[in-house]
Design an enzyme around this catalytic site. Structure first.
Site, PDB file in Angstrom:
ATOM      1  N   LYS A  31      -0.461   6.492  -4.092  1.00  0.00           N
ATOM      2  CA  LYS A  31       0.528   6.199  -3.062  1.00  0.00           C
ATOM      3  C   LYS A  31       0.462   4.734  -2.655  1.00  0.00           C
ATOM      4  CE  LYS A  31      -1.065   9.907  -1.195  1.00  0.00           C
ATOM      5  NZ  LYS A  31      -1.448  11.159  -0.542  1.00  0.00           N
ATOM      6  N   LYS A  67     -11.064  -5.515  -0.097  1.00  0.00           N
ATOM      7  CA  LYS A  67     -11.586  -6.861   0.089  1.00  0.00           C
ATOM      8  C   LYS A  67     -11.134  -7.774  -1.058  1.00  0.00           C
ATOM      9  CE  LYS A  67     -16.005  -8.885   0.663  1.00  0.00           C
ATOM     10  NZ  LYS A  67     -17.439  -8.581   0.547  1.00  0.00           N
ATOM     11  N   LYS A 102      -3.895   3.657 -12.367  1.00  0.00           N
ATOM     12  CA  LYS A 102      -4.034   4.965 -11.721  1.00  0.00           C
ATOM     13  C   LYS A 102      -2.863   5.196 -10.773  1.00  0.00           C
ATOM     14  CE  LYS A 102      -6.066   6.276  -7.629  1.00  0.00           C
ATOM     15  NZ  LYS A 102      -5.960   7.608  -7.041  1.00  0.00           N
TER      16      LYS A 102
END
Ligand code: ADP
Ligand code: TRP
Length: 362
Positions: free
Chosen positions: A231, A149, A228
């Site tokens: 993917k 969001k 972090k």
């Protein structure tokens, strides 16, 4: 109480005593129901891209190690990946890669059930049932939803109910332990809460209460950009990227802009953090000294990182390539895994259906 005492005494796992709260009652229920003292570990990986070293260190390696002391149920979280991936060919490829990754790093298909989420469709039924007991407010607080969001990304219903399906994954198989990276802790905590709420409403024996297992030293592996590794951020170092390309990626890891001559701080450097995941203690101490002494450029540290990476990944890469060459073998493993998983799932659904009134009274 009897089975709880017996369970604790006979459990050879050090982890049982250290990380599992007794009040969770997990042993009592697991042991009672299955008459087996085996601890079940369960985890999933989304086939949303090629596996990276964050997946490897945060989840795959710890999960494979758990096969020595637990009964592993590991699966390819295809339905979860579908919230973001809509390309059928890539999707199939990534599912195969995820399965091959577990096997290449030593998961023994004789001990473990390795399966595809979609091969046990009961998980969707359980997800629905759980969902009818969960308030929107709780899901609005979930990280994945919040960050999608905040970033203004498309949010489909699957993204929103992601933690519900994940709880269904965990609860369907009487899971005791969930080895994951730190980013998944919140989801596992939600699964615990849903399970406790459900047990409270319908009877204490329905779900086993799971516990996350998170290794502090690999809880969050940084990506080439320092965030972090994920993917979905395009900042990965692929586990099976060919050496030449991998070296190029390693050279992209961000550092500060200190000159060659300057002393450098290993503890705030991404390159050094990644190095620490693959180097021995001696190697780490040696490189840390070179950082502090000055006269070493980041190019040197990156080359050292590439070398320890390549050393660790060379053998699994060969096994992986052999496996990917024989997809029918992977297929056999996945089918066998699904059969094992399904028999547990059917028993859980029997309890859930009976308790909720969807099925006949037992
Ligand atoms: P991704 O975030 O790349 O999509 P997944 O969501 O499929 O990866 O995660 C699979 C497993 O790998 C999870 O247990 C997750 O916690 C772990 N994991 C993913 N990225 C990292 C990371 N950077 N550091 C540690 N563990 C990670
Ligand atoms: N959400 C997990 C991830 O992104 C994958 C996953 C799905 C999972 N179901 C699970 C992990 C159940 C552990 C248990 O990494």
């Amino acid at each position: 109480e009897m089975s709880m005492v017996t369970g604790v005494q006979t459990c050879a796992l050090p982890i049982c005593q250290t990380t599992l709260p007794r009040e969770a009652g997990w042993l009592a229920r697991g042991a009672n129901r299955r008459m087996s003292k085996m601890v079940r570990a369960l985890t999933g990986i989304q086939p949303s891209g090629p596996p990276h070293i964050g997946n490897l260190k945060g989840m795959v390696e710890p999960a494979v190690e758990l096969q020595e002391s637990t009964e592993p149920f590991y699966f390819i979280a295809s339905y979860h990946a579908m919230t973001t991936l809509k390309d059928p060919e890539l999707f199939r490829q990534y599912q195969l890669e995820a399965a091959a990754t577990f096997l290449a790093f030593g998961l023994d298909p004789k001990r473990a059930a390795l399966f595809r989420q979609q091969d046990i469709p009961e998980v969707c039924e359980l997800s629905w049932i759980l969902g009818t007991h969960i308030n929107l407010g709780i899901l609005e607080r979930a990280h994945a939803f919040k960050s999608a969001k905040d970033k203004g990304k498309e949010i489909n219903l699957g993204t929103f109910s992601y933690p519900v399906l994940m709880a269904a994954d965990i609860l369907l198989y009487d899971t005791n332990l969930v080895p994951v990276g730190k980013d998944q802790k919140q989801h596992v905590e939600m699964a615990k809460d849903f399970a406790a709420g459900f047990n409270h409403r319908y009877g204490e024996e329905i779900f086993v209460i799971p516990e996350p297992v998170i290794r502090p030293e690999v809880a969050t592996v940084p990506g080439v950009d320092g965030q972090k590794m994920s993917k979905s951020y395009g900042n990965t170092l692929g586990v099976f990227t060919p050496p030449k390309q991998l070296r190029k990626r390693v050279m992209k890891v961000v550092t500060d802009s200190k000159e060659m001559a300057d002393p450098k701080d290993p503890d705030s450097c991404n390159v050094f953090a990644l190095y620490g995941l693959f180097a021995t203690k001696d190697e780490q101490a040696e490189l840390a000294d070179r950082y502090r002494a000055g006269g070493m450029g980041y190019g040197h540290a990156k080359q050292a990182l590439f070398e320890v990476l390549d050393r660790a990944l060379a053998e699994p890469r060969e096994r992986y390539l052999e496996l990917m060459d024989k997809p029918e073998q992977i297929e056999d493993v996945l089918e066998e895994g699904a059969a094992k998983a399904r028999s547990v799932a059917l028993q859980t659904m029997e309890r859930v259906r009976s308790a909720t009134g969807l099925g006949a009274r037992r």
